[in-house]
Motif scaffolding. Structure first.
Motif, PDB file in Angstrom:
ATOM      1  N   LEU A   1       0.833  -1.208   0.000  1.00  0.00           N
ATOM      2  CA  LEU A   1       0.000   0.000   0.000  1.00  0.00           C
ATOM      3  C   LEU A   1       0.866   1.256   0.000  1.00  0.00           C
ATOM      4  N   TYR A   2       1.944   1.237   0.789  1.00  0.00           N
ATOM      5  CA  TYR A   2       2.831   2.401   0.785  1.00  0.00           C
ATOM      6  C   TYR A   2       3.525   2.545  -0.564  1.00  0.00           C
ATOM      7  N   ALA A   3       3.867   1.416  -1.183  1.00  0.00           N
ATOM      8  CA  ALA A   3       4.503   1.466  -2.507  1.00  0.00           C
ATOM      9  C   ALA A   3       3.574   2.123  -3.523  1.00  0.00           C
ATOM     10  N   ILE A   4       2.302   1.736  -3.492  1.00  0.00           N
ATOM     11  CA  ILE A   4       1.321   2.348  -4.405  1.00  0.00           C
ATOM     12  C   ILE A   4       1.216   3.836  -4.135  1.00  0.00           C
ATOM     13  N   LYS A   5       1.130   4.204  -2.853  1.00  0.00           N
ATOM     14  CA  LYS A   5       0.993   5.619  -2.503  1.00  0.00           C
ATOM     15  C   LYS A   5       2.224   6.415  -2.917  1.00  0.00           C
ATOM     16  N   HIS A   6       3.408   5.801  -2.763  1.00  0.00           N
ATOM     17  CA  HIS A   6       4.640   6.488  -3.155  1.00  0.00           C
ATOM     18  C   HIS A   6       4.660   6.737  -4.662  1.00  0.00           C
ATOM     19  N   ILE A   7       4.213   5.767  -5.432  1.00  0.00           N
ATOM     20  CA  ILE A   7       4.168   5.949  -6.889  1.00  0.00           C
ATOM     21  C   ILE A   7       3.206   7.068  -7.250  1.00  0.00           C
TER      22      ILE A   7
ATOM     23  N   THR B   1      -0.736  10.941  -9.892  1.00  0.00           N
ATOM     24  CA  THR B   1      -1.886  10.078  -9.625  1.00  0.00           C
ATOM     25  C   THR B   1      -2.391   9.367 -10.877  1.00  0.00           C
ATOM     26  N   THR B   2      -1.924   9.785 -12.029  1.00  0.00           N
ATOM     27  CA  THR B   2      -2.360   9.140 -13.281  1.00  0.00           C
ATOM     28  C   THR B   2      -1.262   8.240 -13.853  1.00  0.00           C
ATOM     29  N   PHE B   3      -0.318   7.843 -13.015  1.00  0.00           N
ATOM     30  CA  PHE B   3       0.815   7.044 -13.505  1.00  0.00           C
ATOM     31  C   PHE B   3       0.342   5.771 -14.207  1.00  0.00           C
ATOM     32  N   PHE B   4      -0.540   5.028 -13.566  1.00  0.00           N
ATOM     33  CA  PHE B   4      -0.999   3.773 -14.156  1.00  0.00           C
ATOM     34  C   PHE B   4      -1.873   4.023 -15.392  1.00  0.00           C
ATOM     35  N   GLU B   5      -2.683   5.062 -15.341  1.00  0.00           N
ATOM     36  CA  GLU B   5      -3.499   5.410 -16.516  1.00  0.00           C
ATOM     37  C   GLU B   5      -2.619   5.808 -17.685  1.00  0.00           C
TER      38      GLU B   5
ATOM     39  N   PRO C   1       1.117   8.637  13.443  1.00  0.00           N
ATOM     40  CA  PRO C   1       1.627   7.305  13.071  1.00  0.00           C
ATOM     41  C   PRO C   1       1.471   7.058  11.580  1.00  0.00           C
ATOM     42  N   LEU C   2       2.424   6.365  11.007  1.00  0.00           N
ATOM     43  CA  LEU C   2       2.421   6.132   9.561  1.00  0.00           C
ATOM     44  C   LEU C   2       1.164   5.385   9.118  1.00  0.00           C
ATOM     45  N   LEU C   3       0.737   4.408   9.904  1.00  0.00           N
ATOM     46  CA  LEU C   3      -0.427   3.622   9.516  1.00  0.00           C
ATOM     47  C   LEU C   3      -1.710   4.433   9.550  1.00  0.00           C
ATOM     48  N   GLU C   4      -1.708   5.516  10.312  1.00  0.00           N
ATOM     49  CA  GLU C   4      -2.887   6.374  10.377  1.00  0.00           C
ATOM     50  C   GLU C   4      -3.016   7.243   9.137  1.00  0.00           C
ATOM     51  N   THR C   5      -1.909   7.687   8.596  1.00  0.00           N
ATOM     52  CA  THR C   5      -1.941   8.540   7.403  1.00  0.00           C
ATOM     53  C   THR C   5      -1.851   7.756   6.104  1.00  0.00           C
ATOM     54  N   LEU C   6      -1.493   6.484   6.192  1.00  0.00           N
ATOM     55  CA  LEU C   6      -1.317   5.678   4.978  1.00  0.00           C
ATOM     56  C   LEU C   6      -2.564   5.649   4.103  1.00  0.00           C
ATOM     57  N   PRO C   7      -3.771   5.402   4.644  1.00  0.00           N
ATOM     58  CA  PRO C   7      -4.940   5.304   3.759  1.00  0.00           C
ATOM     59  C   PRO C   7      -5.507   6.645   3.291  1.00  0.00           C
ATOM     60  N   ASP C   8      -4.853   7.752   3.616  1.00  0.00           N
ATOM     61  CA  ASP C   8      -5.312   9.047   3.124  1.00  0.00           C
ATOM     62  C   ASP C   8      -5.064   9.152   1.623  1.00  0.00           C
ATOM     63  N   ASP C   9      -5.675  10.136   0.999  1.00  0.00           N
ATOM     64  CA  ASP C   9      -5.439  10.375  -0.425  1.00  0.00           C
ATOM     65  C   ASP C   9      -3.967  10.704  -0.662  1.00  0.00           C
ATOM     66  N   PRO C  10      -3.435  10.274  -1.814  1.00  0.00           N
ATOM     67  CA  PRO C  10      -4.147   9.750  -2.991  1.00  0.00           C
ATOM     68  C   PRO C  10      -4.449   8.252  -2.964  1.00  0.00           C
ATOM     69  N   LEU C  11      -3.995   7.545  -1.903  1.00  0.00           N
ATOM     70  CA  LEU C  11      -4.195   6.094  -1.886  1.00  0.00           C
ATOM     71  C   LEU C  11      -5.674   5.741  -1.781  1.00  0.00           C
ATOM     72  N   GLN C  12      -6.406   6.439  -0.925  1.00  0.00           N
ATOM     73  CA  GLN C  12      -7.819   6.093  -0.716  1.00  0.00           C
ATOM     74  C   GLN C  12      -8.612   6.168  -2.013  1.00  0.00           C
TER      75      GLN C  12
ATOM     76  N   LYS D   1     -11.953   3.188   9.322  1.00  0.00           N
ATOM     77  CA  LYS D   1     -12.974   3.940   8.587  1.00  0.00           C
ATOM     78  C   LYS D   1     -12.410   4.574   7.324  1.00  0.00           C
ATOM     79  N   LYS D   2     -11.121   4.831   7.304  1.00  0.00           N
ATOM     80  CA  LYS D   2     -10.519   5.379   6.092  1.00  0.00           C
ATOM     81  C   LYS D   2     -10.479   4.341   4.969  1.00  0.00           C
ATOM     82  N   TYR D   3     -10.440   3.067   5.355  1.00  0.00           N
ATOM     83  CA  TYR D   3     -10.460   2.004   4.351  1.00  0.00           C
ATOM     84  C   TYR D   3     -11.880   1.614   3.952  1.00  0.00           C
ATOM     85  N   HIS D   4     -12.877   2.092   4.708  1.00  0.00           N
ATOM     86  CA  HIS D   4     -14.262   1.718   4.434  1.00  0.00           C
ATOM     87  C   HIS D   4     -15.055   2.967   4.070  1.00  0.00           C
TER      88      HIS D   4
END
Length: 739
Positions: A303-309, A315-319, A386-397, A642-645
């Motif tokens: 998940l962090y790897a995706i967010k780092h990319i 945010t349109t890297f994969f597109e 904490p890193l895990l608290e901010t991880l699911p924030d945008d742009p990952l979410q 809740k950030k993941y849901h």
């Protein structure tokens, strides 16, 4: 090789962390009276090195030998099981130990017969068991011949090594061995009837897709803590390529994090991300789709790897590269950390840095930001979180919503490394799960009951329309009354006090905050889509009213919900199980009908309405003083979960029932010692191939398993018999909604 004809092949090599050598042995028999040949593997490390294996090892090898016609999906019958099981393995070949195998020339190893002789074949894997360091190697010797006693004498000497520190080039051999060795023939067969093809770690992980010129589906694998990609995820890779043959797969991952998993989620994720970007930009293959499969800590790393990319490449890297995000699998991943799952003592040690930055990440410790982060205005507020608290924030979410399918696998029991709640992202239908402690305590009875009918009847949430209800106490009889007595202290209940019966305990209120209704997977794809939407809407309304009422109970009915809270697994027990784990029996390996069905719960969770928080009135001083208690820990997990849901993120949550060591079994770290997890990996491949939609065969299979009124599902559950228009003893939520 040798002037003696009994030794046909001799290989001397060394393996470091994550290394695997795979040998394909073919032998052409010209003499029909010849019945066997022999293989001998010896760990050439010195025996005293075992004493320091915890620091740089362990210096042991894993090895298995499989005949050509062995198929785990079909019954395998050895020719003489008492003298030779034919499918053999040894989990630990320790320093100075040897592993001797008789290779029978019979129908189980026979490839074909012809005028030129009978061709036999075996596959041999030799795997390094080193887990902690990248600086050591394990030296070994492999021999094949037809006289085992003389082969034993042949390698009775030892290598002249210094605890194997360094590269492979320093290997020399003891001149006291009474054989003249031609170094040019090492690794070559001296017998024209014998052929040995060796594949190294690089060979196994650099194979081409089935159709290299056509678009490929890239699967990116990520390993967990104290683990590695190339050895521990090899079974996953092999199974995906074998069972998903209709897809043009390219299975890859980043191996550079092996031996460095204590560096923290951020550093591990960045390394994985850069490797993935390099693979995509190399454009050796046209990548059409991408899927991610990760185990344990790898779920956070991917998940962090995706967010780092997304953060560094846009945010349109994969597109921009015309890549469609398809599947995201997290297998026993601590997505919420382990703050409330471990004991205070273990959490304290991790927080001190016992497992490096990774341990602090998992205990949700506040981060120390870099100056570059503080200079960015928008990062100042979250820099210390904490890193895990901010991880699911945008742009990952937002990007997670672009995946076609989001799937979680979690162990219901026997996993003290990543327990159920953090592995399943907290929200589950805990009321409908039933008493999962019976999976541990009544295992024998469970297995006996399972053989009475097809295994799918045990998968409570994949057989009925929705999750089954928990019967009332009077329906459970004396046995369930005894179980309630067992939980009496846990819930602090006085069952004889009618006044207290209508109020929930503090522990029950906590679990109502994270209890949510799921949707049966198969019923998401009913032909009547409108009806399905109505049912889902009705279920969400029921759930919302259930959890958001000012009173936790239904005051109109006076009834209380029944919770059987999953037990906390012990991290110490899991660590011991990883060393002394039960190994699958001979019957389990050779007879697929003897294997237990491992899927315990399979539901889609669509969160249009999450359980509302119960903000109890507590003074700020009390919160400040007691902020270390479980309420604070749960609040932190709820905030992350809740950030993941969100309304755009619907998760398929699959709970499995595996014996210890469940954490490694779930991804089959080693093919046979962790074979209890075969069913999980097979199921993952089916989910991957279904693309979220059950095949017609799967639907028909599901309907067949539902036939038979009154079939039990665990303790107190029954399947509805739709063929007779009845609901059995208990109607399901979806069926009630239809009525």
């Amino acid at each position: 090789m040798s002037t003696d004809p009994f030794l046909w092949y001799r290989e001397r090599d060394s393996l470091s962390i994550g290394d695997v050598n795979r040998y394909t042995i073919k032998y052409t028999r010209l003499d029909p009276n010849k019945r066997e040949i022999f293989l001998r593997l010896k760990n050439k490390e010195k025996a005293p090195i075992r004493a320091i294996h915890l620091l740089n090892g362990p210096f042991s090898l894993y090895c298995h030998v499989v005949p050509f016609n062995y198929d785990p999906d079909n019954i395998f019958i050895p020719e003489d099981i008492d003298s030779n099981k034919e499918v053999v393995f040894k989990n630990e070949v320790k320093p100075s130990q040897a592993f001797n195998v008789k290779l029978n020339l019979n129908s189980n190893s026979l490839v074909r017969s012809g005028e030129e002789g009978d061709l036999f074949q075996w596959e041999v894997d030799i795997v390094s068991q080193i887990i902690t360091t990248r600086k050591t190697n394990i030296l070994f010797e492999l021999m094949i011949g037809d006289d085992l006693s003389r082969m034993k004498k042949l390698n009775s000497g030892t290598f002249h090594t210094i605890t194997s520190m360094g590269s492979k080039s320093f290997i020399t051999f003891n001149p006291r061995e009474n054989v003249v060795v031609d170094n040019e023939q090492i690794g070559q067969s001296s017998n024209p009837q014998l052929s040995v093809v060796k594949k190294s770690t690089c060979d196994l992980w650099s194979n081409e897709p089935k159709y290299p010129e056509q678009p490929v589906h890239l699967i990116w694998l990520t390993h967990g803590v104290l683990s590695n990609l190339t050895a521990d995820m090899l079974y996953m890779k092999d199974t995906l390529e074998r069972k998903c043959g209709s897809e043009n797969l390219l299975v890859r991952g980043y191996s550079g994090n092996a031996g460095r998993t204590e560096k923290g989620v951020k550093k591990l994720g960045i390394s994985s991300a850069e490797s993935l970007v390099e693979l995509i930009q190399r454009k050796k293959h046209k990548i059409k789709k991408i899927s991610f499969i990760a185990h344990s800590l790898g779920g956070l790393v991917q998940l962090y790897a995706i967010k780092h990319i997304l953060t560094t490449r846009g945010t349109t890297f994969f597109e921009d590269h015309d890549i469609e995000p398809d599947n995201l699998f997290c297998v026993a991943s601590p997505l919420l950390g382990i703050l409330s799952e471990m004991s205070f003592l273990i959490s304290w040690f991790l927080d001190l840095g016992t497992l490096g930055k990774t341990g602090r990440d998992l205990t949700l410790s506040k981060t120390i930001p870099s100056l570059s982060n503080l200079n960015v205005e928008e990062d100042k507020r979250s820099a210390f979180k904490p890193l895990l608290e901010t991880l699911p924030d945008d742009p990952l979410q937002t990007f997670l919503g672009r995946f076609n399918h989001l799937t979680l696998y979690a162990n219901a029991v026997n996993d003290g490394i990543v327990p159920l709640r953090t592995g399943a992202l907290l929200y589950l239908d805990y009321e409908a799960l039933g008493d999962v402690t019976q999976l541990q305590k009544n295992k024998t009875a469970k297995l006996e009951h399972q053989h009475d009918y097809d295994h799918h009847s045990l998968a409570t949430n994949t057989t009925g329309d929705t999750v089954a209800e928990i019967p009332e106490e009077k329906e459970l009889g004396a046995e369930r009354t005894t179980l309630l007595e067992r939980y009496k202290q846990l819930f602090s209940l006085n069952l004889n006090n009618e006044e207290k019966k209508s109020s929930l305990t503090r522990r029950e209120k906590k679990f109502m905050r994270i209890s949510a209704k799921g949707t049966d997977y198969y019923n998401l794809f009913d032909d009547d889509a409108e009806e399905a939407d109505e049912v889902l809407s009705a279920e969400n309304e029921v759930e919302a009213s259930f959890v958001s009422s000012s009173s936790p109970l239904s005051k109109r009915s006076g009834e209380r919900p029944t919770f059987y809270i999953p037990p906390k697994a012990s991290a110490v027990e899991s660590a011991i199980n990883a060393i002394l784990c039960p190994i699958p029996s001979r019957e389990y390996i050779m007879n697929p009908e003897s294997r237990d069905f491992v899927i315990f719960h399979d539901k889609y969770y669509q969160f249009k309405n999450l359980p509302k928080d119960d903000h109890s009135k507590r003074s700020k001083l009390k919160l400040l003083i007691f902020n270390y208690n479980n309420d604070w820990k749960l609040n932190k997990q709820v905030k992350i979960a809740k950030k993941y849901h969100t309304s755009d993120l619907n998760w398929r949550k699959i709970l499995v029932n595996l014996p210890p060591d469940a954490h490694n079994n779930i991804i089959v770290r080693r093919r046979f010692p962790n074979g209890y997890g075969w069913g999980v990996v097979d199921h993952l491949c089916e989910v991957f191939m279904e693309g979220g939609n059950p095949s017609e065969e799967t639907k028909q299979e599901k309907d067949q398993h539902r036939i038979g009124e009154g079939q039990k599902i665990g303790e107190g559950h029954r399947i509805a018999d739709d063929s007779k228009g009845n609901e059995g003893e208990l109607g399901t939520n979806k069926m009630k909604a239809k009525i």
